[in-house]
Design a protein around this motif. Structure first.
Motif, PDB file in Angstrom:
ATOM      1  N   GLU A 186       0.825  -1.206   0.000  1.00  0.00           N
ATOM      2  CA  GLU A 186       0.000   0.000   0.000  1.00  0.00           C
ATOM      3  C   GLU A 186       0.860   1.257   0.000  1.00  0.00           C
ATOM      4  OE1 GLU A 186      -2.490  -0.386   3.380  1.00  0.00           O
ATOM      5  OE2 GLU A 186      -3.580  -2.140   2.621  1.00  0.00           O
ATOM      6  N   LYS A 187       1.975   1.208   0.718  1.00  0.00           N
ATOM      7  CA  LYS A 187       2.899   2.330   0.770  1.00  0.00           C
ATOM      8  C   LYS A 187       4.306   1.825   0.491  1.00  0.00           C
ATOM      9  CE  LYS A 187       0.340   5.208   4.091  1.00  0.00           C
ATOM     10  NZ  LYS A 187       0.427   5.923   5.393  1.00  0.00           N
ATOM     11  N   SER A 188       5.111   2.674  -0.104  1.00  0.00           N
ATOM     12  CA  SER A 188       6.482   2.297  -0.437  1.00  0.00           C
ATOM     13  C   SER A 188       7.422   3.426  -0.063  1.00  0.00           C
ATOM     14  CB  SER A 188       6.590   1.979  -1.929  1.00  0.00           C
ATOM     15  OG  SER A 188       6.417   3.163  -2.691  1.00  0.00           O
ATOM     16  N   ILE A 189       8.693   3.268  -0.395  1.00  0.00           N
ATOM     17  CA  ILE A 189       9.678   4.308  -0.098  1.00  0.00           C
ATOM     18  C   ILE A 189       9.332   5.607  -0.825  1.00  0.00           C
ATOM     19  CG2 ILE A 189      11.254   3.719  -1.976  1.00  0.00           C
ATOM     20  CD1 ILE A 189      12.226   4.604   1.654  1.00  0.00           C
ATOM     21  N   TYR A 190       8.555   5.497  -1.878  1.00  0.00           N
ATOM     22  CA  TYR A 190       8.087   6.692  -2.605  1.00  0.00           C
ATOM     23  C   TYR A 190       7.285   7.601  -1.682  1.00  0.00           C
ATOM     24  CZ  TYR A 190       4.831   9.354  -5.549  1.00  0.00           C
ATOM     25  OH  TYR A 190       4.056  10.337  -6.103  1.00  0.00           O
ATOM     26  N   ASP A 191       6.414   7.009  -0.857  1.00  0.00           N
ATOM     27  CA  ASP A 191       5.579   7.801   0.042  1.00  0.00           C
ATOM     28  C   ASP A 191       6.413   8.499   1.106  1.00  0.00           C
ATOM     29  OD1 ASP A 191       2.686   6.983  -0.781  1.00  0.00           O
ATOM     30  OD2 ASP A 191       3.786   5.098  -0.661  1.00  0.00           O
ATOM     31  N   ILE A 192       7.542   7.901   1.467  1.00  0.00           N
ATOM     32  CA  ILE A 192       8.405   8.511   2.475  1.00  0.00           C
ATOM     33  C   ILE A 192       9.194   9.680   1.879  1.00  0.00           C
ATOM     34  CG2 ILE A 192      10.270   8.075   4.109  1.00  0.00           C
ATOM     35  CD1 ILE A 192       7.606   6.618   4.685  1.00  0.00           C
ATOM     36  N   LEU A 193       9.710   9.488   0.659  1.00  0.00           N
ATOM     37  CA  LEU A 193      10.559  10.510   0.053  1.00  0.00           C
ATOM     38  C   LEU A 193       9.777  11.717  -0.460  1.00  0.00           C
ATOM     39  CD1 LEU A 193      13.095   8.284  -1.927  1.00  0.00           C
ATOM     40  CD2 LEU A 193      13.312   9.250   0.363  1.00  0.00           C
ATOM     41  N   ARG A 194       8.520  11.521  -0.826  1.00  0.00           N
ATOM     42  CA  ARG A 194       7.744  12.652  -1.345  1.00  0.00           C
ATOM     43  C   ARG A 194       7.079  13.462  -0.239  1.00  0.00           C
ATOM     44  NH1 ARG A 194       2.065  11.886  -2.200  1.00  0.00           N
ATOM     45  NH2 ARG A 194       2.225  13.222  -4.056  1.00  0.00           N
ATOM     46  N   ALA A 195       6.978  12.875   0.949  1.00  0.00           N
ATOM     47  CA  ALA A 195       6.328  13.572   2.064  1.00  0.00           C
ATOM     48  C   ALA A 195       7.276  14.627   2.645  1.00  0.00           C
ATOM     49  CB  ALA A 195       5.924  12.582   3.146  1.00  0.00           C
ATOM     50  N   PRO A 196       6.755  15.725   3.134  1.00  0.00           N
ATOM     51  CA  PRO A 196       7.603  16.736   3.780  1.00  0.00           C
ATOM     52  C   PRO A 196       8.385  16.127   4.934  1.00  0.00           C
ATOM     53  CG  PRO A 196       5.401  17.604   3.373  1.00  0.00           C
ATOM     54  CD  PRO A 196       5.340  16.140   3.076  1.00  0.00           C
ATOM     55  N   ALA A 197       9.566  16.656   5.179  1.00  0.00           N
ATOM     56  CA  ALA A 197      10.452  16.123   6.217  1.00  0.00           C
ATOM     57  C   ALA A 197       9.729  16.030   7.558  1.00  0.00           C
ATOM     58  CB  ALA A 197      11.693  16.997   6.343  1.00  0.00           C
ATOM     59  N   GLY A 198       9.857  14.871   8.199  1.00  0.00           N
ATOM     60  CA  GLY A 198       9.288  14.675   9.527  1.00  0.00           C
ATOM     61  C   GLY A 198       7.848  14.250   9.561  1.00  0.00           C
ATOM     62  N   THR A 199       7.189  14.146   8.408  1.00  0.00           N
ATOM     63  CA  THR A 199       5.756  13.806   8.411  1.00  0.00           C
ATOM     64  C   THR A 199       5.501  12.324   8.161  1.00  0.00           C
ATOM     65  OG1 THR A 199       5.567  14.324   6.050  1.00  0.00           O
ATOM     66  CG2 THR A 199       5.147  16.112   7.612  1.00  0.00           C
TER      67      THR A 199
END
Length: 466
Positions: free
Chosen positions: A76-89
């Protein structure tokens, strides 16, 4: 069984470790060097040795998840979701899957390919992976990053996050030729990242049986001695089989040569080592010249093709017949690909021989293309019918029995050396099961990778005729 990390209870009672997480990025802009295989099995071996290990896939192809049997439709979520999200979110814990004890995976998806466009012009975009890893640095001892086969924002993020860079290099001529440029590119990235990272070269897909591989490895040691790791990843079919079953080599075959290679690699990376940084003036001050003369190069090229042909023909280290399952390509298609490869290699050898003759050189080839094809073991379609070729050096008789002859053994003809047996059968289009009868003992065809279980708890070989 692969489990979403956020579905597990917290790790209560874990004793905090003083070791700071070490991050190792596997980088090579050339594909086909075994980079993902190295990333998966290196992480698995480190976990097997008791190190809490995180494998991060920043390659949009997402092959780490495929090679570890993580269902694509359940990501459902991948490293893409982590890298595109604003820092710390967002945190990597939200996307990790537990592969085994001490072994977690942060998978990738094809959507990651759009990240560079989405983050264009946004300040700090090159530090997003480093920021995300810093927030889980106390949870792991090692982080392995599998990078894409190109240079861009994703690779730059990996460099910014890494303490060390390992460059997997196939022991082939073209890989050696491009290694100096690869090192220069890594040096440029290192300077742009403004950080000191240890750079190491890892020889992969090494086949000691071929003269080319031995010469390339020797050349690598001479040109890049202190950068080249002591460990060398040998060519091993068990590694390919493990990936096809969605398992790391630690699970699939811990007794294999592949497991021992990655165990040695893990120990070398985990052990103390002096920091090695690049000095291009030392390694690249003069162009790397190949030591062979023109005549020797042509003779060596012919030998390389001959050795490759021999490996295909002899079925070196053939895996056990695989149980039939969801197969995307037909047996006939695979057989045609192998035949085409043999024909191409043989044709190239003929071309090299002709080029040598035009220069007044006499280069000998052992046998014609047709003779090479006739010596190829396995099953293939010919104008006369389906040709079965088997290699049994110590057999007195070999027969073939299957659906096509009512399971009544048909004796195969042997050659003069009495170690290769052939039978050509005029089969109609369809799917057939068969077995070989070697000195009265029934068995599956060891030269045919396609098989299925029979009612007697054994395997029948399978051939499809179009």
């Amino acid at each position: 069984m692969r489990v979403r990390q956020d579905a597990l209870p917290p790790r209560w009672g874990e004793v905090a470790r003083k070791q700071i997480m070490r991050t190792i990025a596997l980088i090579n802009q050339k594909g086909g060097v075994g980079k993902t295989t190295c990333a998966i099995n290196l992480a698995a071996c480190m976990a097997h040795m008791g190190q809490r290990t995180l494998l991060v896939d920043v390659d949009p192809q997402g092959h780490c998840a495929v090679g570890l049997a993580v269902p694509d439709n359940q990501i459902e979520k991948s490293i893409y979701d982590i890298l595109r999200a604003p820092a710390g979110t967002a945190t990597i814990r939200d996307v990790t899957w537990q592969i085994a004890t001490n072994f977690d995976l942060a998978p990738s998806m094809i959507t990651l390919a759009a990240l560079e466009t989405e983050l264009h012009g946004i300040p700090g975009r090159q530090d997003r992976l480093a920021d995300a890893l810093s927030r889980v640095s106390k949870d792991y001892d090692y982080c392995i990053i599998d990078c894409p086969p190109n240079v861009g924002l994703l690779t730059f993020n990996a460099m910014r996050a890494a303490d060390e860079v390992v460059i997997p290099v196939e022991t082939g001529y073209f890989s050696l030729h491009g290694l100096a440029k690869q090192l220069e590119l890594i040096e440029q990235l290192r300077k742009q990242c403004r950080q000191d990272v240890r750079v190491r070269i890892l020889a992969t897909l090494y086949d000691i049986r071929t003269k080319l591989a031995r010469e390339v490895l020797a050349e690598m040691r001479e040109q890049f001695g202190e950068l080249l790791m002591d460990t060398c990843i040998n060519f091993n079919t068990k590694l390919k089989e493990a990936a096809s079953f969605g398992q790391p080599i630690t699970e699939y075959d811990p007794a294999s040569k592949g497991f021992k290679d990655f165990q040695k690699l893990s120990s070398e990376l985990m052990g103390p080592a002096p920091r090695v940084t690049l000095d291009l003036s030392k390694y690249l001050s003069e162009p790397v010249a190949h030591p062979l003369t023109a005549e020797a190069a042509i003779e060596n090229a012919v030998e390389i093709v001959e050795e490759t042909l021999a490996e295909i023909q002899d079925g070196v280290e053939l895996p056990e017949p695989a149980v039939a399952g969801p197969i995307r390509r037909s047996n006939r298609a695979v057989q045609q690909d192998v035949r085409s490869a043999v024909e191409t290699l043989a044709r190239r050898a003929d071309e090299v021989k002709a080029a040598a003759a035009s220069h007044g050189m006499n280069v000998r080839r052992n046998g014609t293309t047709q003779q090479k094809l006739e010596e190829f073991y396995g099953v293939r379609q010919t104008p006369e019918g389906i040709l079965f070729v088997a290699h049994f050096p110590n057999a007195n008789s070999v027969g073939i029995a299957g659906d096509f002859n009512g399971w009544a053994p048909h004796m195969m003809q042997s050659d003069d050396a009495a170690d290769t047996y052939r039978a050509t059968l005029p089969l109609k289009p369809g799917r057939y099961r068969y077995r070989l009868v070697v000195d009265g003992r029934w068995q599956a065809d060891p030269h045919n990778m396609f098989s299925e279980p029979n009612p007697f708890g054994e395997l029948d070989s399978v051939v499809e005729v179009a």
